[in-house]
Design an enzyme around this catalytic site. Sequence first.
Site, PDB file in Angstrom:
ATOM      1  N   HIS A   1     -14.456  23.359   8.361  1.00 16.02           N
ATOM      2  CA  HIS A   1     -15.292  22.098   8.865  1.00 16.02           C
ATOM      3  C   HIS A   1     -15.461  21.276   7.733  1.00 16.02           C
ATOM      4  CE1 HIS A   1     -17.853  20.104  12.350  1.00 16.02           C
ATOM      5  NE2 HIS A   1     -17.612  19.069  11.215  1.00 16.02           N
TER       6      HIS A   1
ATOM      7  N   HIS B   1     -14.648  17.091   6.647  1.00 18.13           N
ATOM      8  CA  HIS B   1     -13.781  15.683   6.766  1.00 18.13           C
ATOM      9  C   HIS B   1     -13.581  14.984   5.382  1.00 18.13           C
ATOM     10  CE1 HIS B   1     -15.151  15.362  11.131  1.00 18.13           C
ATOM     11  NE2 HIS B   1     -16.263  16.105  10.689  1.00 18.13           N
TER      12      HIS B   1
ATOM     13  N   HIS C   1     -15.203  18.562  18.100  1.00 15.95           N
ATOM     14  CA  HIS C   1     -16.651  18.519  17.827  1.00 15.95           C
ATOM     15  C   HIS C   1     -17.259  18.677  19.021  1.00 15.95           C
ATOM     16  CE1 HIS C   1     -15.303  17.512  14.002  1.00 15.95           C
ATOM     17  NE2 HIS C   1     -16.531  17.064  13.554  1.00 15.95           N
TER      18      HIS C   1
ATOM     19  N   GLU D   1     -23.387  19.619  18.879  1.00 21.64           N
ATOM     20  CA  GLU D   1     -23.955  19.278  17.722  1.00 21.64           C
ATOM     21  C   GLU D   1     -25.258  18.248  17.538  1.00 21.64           C
ATOM     22  OE1 GLU D   1     -21.873  16.445  15.066  1.00 21.64           O
ATOM     23  OE2 GLU D   1     -20.501  16.129  16.460  1.00 21.64           O
TER      24      GLU D   1
ATOM     25  N   ASP E   1     -19.021  20.188   6.289  1.00 21.36           N
ATOM     26  CA  ASP E   1     -18.952  19.095   6.989  1.00 21.36           C
ATOM     27  C   ASP E   1     -18.465  17.904   6.333  1.00 21.36           C
ATOM     28  OD1 ASP E   1     -19.018  17.446   9.291  1.00 21.36           O
ATOM     29  OD2 ASP E   1     -21.194  17.583   9.850  1.00 21.36           O
ATOM     30  N   ASP E   2     -19.541  17.093   5.545  1.00 17.95           N
ATOM     31  CA  ASP E   2     -19.170  16.058   4.686  1.00 17.95           C
ATOM     32  C   ASP E   2     -20.003  16.225   3.417  1.00 17.95           C
ATOM     33  OD1 ASP E   2     -18.065  14.281   6.970  1.00 17.95           O
ATOM     34  OD2 ASP E   2     -19.909  14.835   7.931  1.00 17.95           O
TER      35      ASP E   2
END
Length: 348
Positions: free
Chosen positions: A15, A17, A198, A201, A285-286
């Site tokens: 996961h 991006h 997704h 969340e 995630d990011d």
Amino acid sequence: PLEQLCRSIPKTELHVHLEGSLQPNVVRKIAQRNGKLSELPPEAEMFASYEKYDSLEQFLEVYYQGASVLQTKADFYDMTYDYIKRAAADGVVHIEPFLDLDSHTSNGVTPATVLEGVGSALADAERDFGVTSGLIVCFQRPRGVESALKSLDDLKPHIETARIVGVGCDSDYVDDWPNLYKPAYEKAHAMGLKLVAHAGEVADGARSIDHMRDAIKVLGLDRVDHGVRAWEDPELLADVAKRGIPLTSCPLSNIKLGLFGDWPSCAKAYGTLIKAGAKVTINSDDPAFFGTIAENFVALQQHLELSAEDVAALCKNAALGSFASEERKAALCNSIDEAVKRIVLHRA
């Protein structure tokens, strides 16, 4: 030894991006190269925006501002290669990153420009760092199912060269999105692609949990991205655990975007998921916004007081939940066992 283990143990990242890996200085470098620097905020303001946001919507505004500077094959190559170089230093040995193809094609960039740049970087990074990979192309929910169907047509010629293994759904949430996107997921499945999305969340009451339940049932997901709110629903959690559906969770992201107000509440949720037997995986995630995968592991280990065996189990969940070959999964699991022996038992 446990912090060292968290930082160096071989990791599979499921996961992340690619656009969310763009550090502000890299965004500014690419913008300058493309003559778009004047479209960005002043440097100090831009760096501050990566630290301060109160909601998913506010975060996405900053996120897409950075992604908008990407125009050329070299831009997409640099974004991807730079992320993998940093991830490899964090112990990452296999990745299945997300790419928002429709975000770039809607900005006038051709699918070939995007996917050839990313695909070349994935190949070169495996050669240079030994990091294997498979790409997940995401549909941005607010764009609608027609955009998703077009993305499937756009990516089809590049499945092999861009290492595309699956599709997903991300960005902001819309009502009844699992049913809206069913035609795109059915088409992707017929193309032989794996299915993720997704869900579970955001802090919007039962709606988030209902979306997760519907997405699993309607779309036939192979993995749920985030999925952490299953901890609140015993029936959903039991189903996810029984079926072995991997959850690609991101604790630092959950805290920074307001799902949890503090670490005790976050640790309680993750502890409940793990204790129930859910296939929890830990991810960044990011990373430009929320920190690296290793930082997520270190924080969760400290707040949940995880043992070396617990950390290894989370890493194996990711390896076995990946879309890599069975041979590669076995090799990943063996490398995890070796790391635990080397770091923990050597120190005993």
